[in-house]
Design an enzyme around this catalytic site. Sequence first.
Site, PDB file in Angstrom:
ATOM      1  N   HIS A   1      77.440  18.298  47.285  1.00  0.00           N
ATOM      2  CA  HIS A   1      77.269  17.068  49.276  1.00  0.00           C
ATOM      3  C   HIS A   1      76.646  18.114  50.387  1.00  0.00           C
ATOM      4  CE1 HIS A   1      76.299  13.084  49.421  1.00  0.00           C
ATOM      5  NE2 HIS A   1      75.732  13.193  50.669  1.00  0.00           N
TER       6      HIS A   1
ATOM      7  N   TYR B   1      78.258   7.191  47.834  1.00  0.00           N
ATOM      8  CA  TYR B   1      77.818   6.191  47.902  1.00  0.00           C
ATOM      9  C   TYR B   1      78.219   5.357  47.144  1.00  0.00           C
ATOM     10  CZ  TYR B   1      73.632   9.094  49.107  1.00  0.00           C
ATOM     11  OH  TYR B   1      72.979  10.412  49.747  1.00  0.00           O
TER      12      TYR B   1
HETATM   13  N1  LIG Z   1      72.548  14.640  51.632  1.00  0.00           N
HETATM   14  C1  LIG Z   1      72.911  13.800  52.305  1.00  0.00           C
HETATM   15  O1  LIG Z   1      73.733  13.874  52.959  1.00  0.00           O
HETATM   16  C2  LIG Z   1      72.409  12.536  52.508  1.00  0.00           C
HETATM   17  C3  LIG Z   1      72.407  11.210  53.817  1.00  0.00           C
HETATM   18  C4  LIG Z   1      71.505  10.336  53.550  1.00  0.00           C
HETATM   19  C5  LIG Z   1      70.207   9.838  53.011  1.00  0.00           C
HETATM   20  N2  LIG Z   1      70.671  10.668  52.406  1.00  0.00           N
HETATM   21  C6  LIG Z   1      70.193   9.745  50.879  1.00  0.00           C
HETATM   22  O2  LIG Z   1      68.396  10.062  51.355  1.00  0.00           O
HETATM   23  C7  LIG Z   1      68.066   8.827  51.007  1.00  0.00           C
HETATM   24  C8  LIG Z   1      67.119   8.404  52.184  1.00  0.00           C
HETATM   25  O3  LIG Z   1      68.099   8.538  53.168  1.00  0.00           O
HETATM   26  P1  LIG Z   1      68.839   7.172  53.903  1.00  0.00           P
HETATM   27  O4  LIG Z   1      68.794   5.960  52.926  1.00  0.00           O
HETATM   28  O5  LIG Z   1      69.605   7.461  55.562  1.00  0.00           O
HETATM   29  O6  LIG Z   1      67.233   6.802  55.352  1.00  0.00           O
HETATM   30  P2  LIG Z   1      65.931   6.731  54.620  1.00  0.00           P
HETATM   31  O7  LIG Z   1      65.323   6.249  53.989  1.00  0.00           O
HETATM   32  O8  LIG Z   1      65.537   7.766  56.088  1.00  0.00           O
HETATM   33  O9  LIG Z   1      65.953   5.066  56.156  1.00  0.00           O
HETATM   34  C9  LIG Z   1      66.211   3.219  55.137  1.00  0.00           C
HETATM   35  C10 LIG Z   1      65.893   2.662  55.750  1.00  0.00           C
HETATM   36  O10 LIG Z   1      65.058   2.327  56.123  1.00  0.00           O
HETATM   37  C11 LIG Z   1      64.600   0.788  56.191  1.00  0.00           C
HETATM   38  N3  LIG Z   1      63.157   0.787  55.203  1.00  0.00           N
HETATM   39  C12 LIG Z   1      63.044   0.979  54.044  1.00  0.00           C
HETATM   40  N4  LIG Z   1      61.530   0.762  54.056  1.00  0.00           N
HETATM   41  C13 LIG Z   1      61.437  -0.058  55.595  1.00  0.00           C
HETATM   42  C14 LIG Z   1      60.170   0.152  55.783  1.00  0.00           C
HETATM   43  N5  LIG Z   1      59.181   0.101  54.911  1.00  0.00           N
HETATM   44  N6  LIG Z   1      59.856  -0.582  56.857  1.00  0.00           N
HETATM   45  C15 LIG Z   1      60.845  -0.662  57.696  1.00  0.00           C
HETATM   46  N7  LIG Z   1      62.325  -0.292  57.425  1.00  0.00           N
HETATM   47  C16 LIG Z   1      62.065   0.386  56.122  1.00  0.00           C
HETATM   48  C17 LIG Z   1      65.728   0.733  54.876  1.00  0.00           C
HETATM   49  O11 LIG Z   1      66.002  -0.420  54.981  1.00  0.00           O
HETATM   50  P3  LIG Z   1      66.545  -1.803  54.167  1.00  0.00           P
HETATM   51  O12 LIG Z   1      66.886  -1.501  52.668  1.00  0.00           O
HETATM   52  O13 LIG Z   1      66.831  -3.248  54.543  1.00  0.00           O
HETATM   53  O14 LIG Z   1      64.515  -1.826  53.588  1.00  0.00           O
HETATM   54  C18 LIG Z   1      66.767   1.537  55.840  1.00  0.00           C
HETATM   55  O15 LIG Z   1      67.815   0.769  56.564  1.00  0.00           O
HETATM   56  C19 LIG Z   1      69.487   8.266  50.929  1.00  0.00           C
HETATM   57  O16 LIG Z   1      69.414   7.221  50.100  1.00  0.00           O
HETATM   58  C20 LIG Z   1      70.198   8.962  50.429  1.00  0.00           C
HETATM   59  O17 LIG Z   1      69.950   9.203  48.839  1.00  0.00           O
HETATM   60  C21 LIG Z   1      71.023  12.456  52.112  1.00  0.00           C
END
Ligand SMILES: NC(=O)c1ccc[n+]([C@@H]2O[C@H](COP(=O)([O-])OP(=O)(O)OC[C@H]3O[C@@H](n4cnc5c(N)ncnc54)[C@H](OP(=O)(O)O)[C@@H]3O)[C@@H](O)[C@H]2O)c1
Length: 286
Positions: free
Chosen positions: A115, A57
């Site tokens: 990861h 990240y």
């Molecule tokens: N280990 C892995 O391979 C892996 C893969 C993916 C993710 N992750 C981890 O998991 C975390 C979360 O997953 P993710 O970032 O993929 O996606 P997520 O948390 O499922 O979704 C994030 C998205 O939702 C939007 N969002 C957040 N709150 C909202 C709300 N109240 N209403 C509408 N939209 C909203 C965000 O936009 P805004 O930012 O504009 O609010 C962003 O576009 C990551 O940040 C990371 O730390 C790990």
Amino acid sequence: MASRLIAKSLESTVKLNDGVVIPLFGLGVYLIDNNCTDVVAAAINQGYRLIDTAELYGNEHGVGNGIKESGKKREDIFVVSKWWPSSEGAKRALQTLDHCLNSLQSNYIDLYLLHAPQGGHCAEAYRALLEAKKQGKIRSVGVSNFGVIHLEALAKLGLEKPSVNQIELHPWQQKQDIVKYCREHDITVMGYSPLAKGQKIQDKTINEIANKLSKTPAQILIRWSVQHGYITIPKTSQKSRLQTNADVFDWSIPDEDMKVLDALGDKPWSCTWNPTNNSLREAGLQ
Ligand SMILES: NC(=O)c1ccc[n+]([C@@H]2O[C@H](COP(=O)([O-])OP(=O)(O)OC[C@H]3O[C@@H](n4cnc5c(N)ncnc54)[C@H](OP(=O)(O)O)[C@@H]3O)[C@@H](O)[C@H]2O)c1
């Protein structure tokens, strides 16, 4: 058997199989760039106690600065980061860990994950990280995106069990085989992309349940993860969303609606990559 505690507040915790205590709710910071320090500090000041970052990240430094700016003690915040497995194994894993600690401005990380089962050197890197744990640089060692075959391979190699497996989890991606294996083997499940990366905010079923319960679609998705007993780490780069995303503890989704949400998994859909099916050879776990 791993605990299935349902978080009651931002401060709820669970004990991992190595005795380390981890919060059940946190902030994911994937794709949070320029304002990472600001968002992390704001999240901590609103009560978030876990931050999930990764080498990939490129914002470990922002996370470290955010913790400092929040004024909280380092030991009050639980930081997760991840080594990106590549064609280089143990040596690079340890270099990456040191870089992570420098960026976080800390002499330890709470939870460090491989990861994904890729890059061909996971067993070697995992051993090196267990050594780093003995030296106190890591409190707990876990994995991410590991399928059952990868977890079984670690066990066959006689390696210490990972404390956590972080996998994609939301109603359309339930990975029941992996969750079942983890729970039977005392590996705590942490779900990522609980909001399906925002791609299902308009979904009809989610909106019907949200309207019925007078909640937002995002809260329904996050509460689904909480109610399944997963550690969950919704990401937002917008400080205004931190509070509503965390307002998921003093109400619940009725069983009948949980069944409707669970049934969405009958047509699996993923919002991201799926390394859980990588071969043992690709992972370097033979
Ligand atoms: N280990 C892995 O391979 C892996 C893969 C993916 C993710 N992750 C981890 O998991 C975390 C979360 O997953 P993710 O970032 O993929 O996606 P997520 O948390 O499922 O979704 C994030 C998205 O939702 C939007 N969002 C957040 N709150 C909202 C709300 N109240 N209403 C509408 N939209 C909203 C965000 O936009 P805004 O930012 O504009 O609010 C962003 O576009 C990551 O940040 C990371 O730390 C790990």
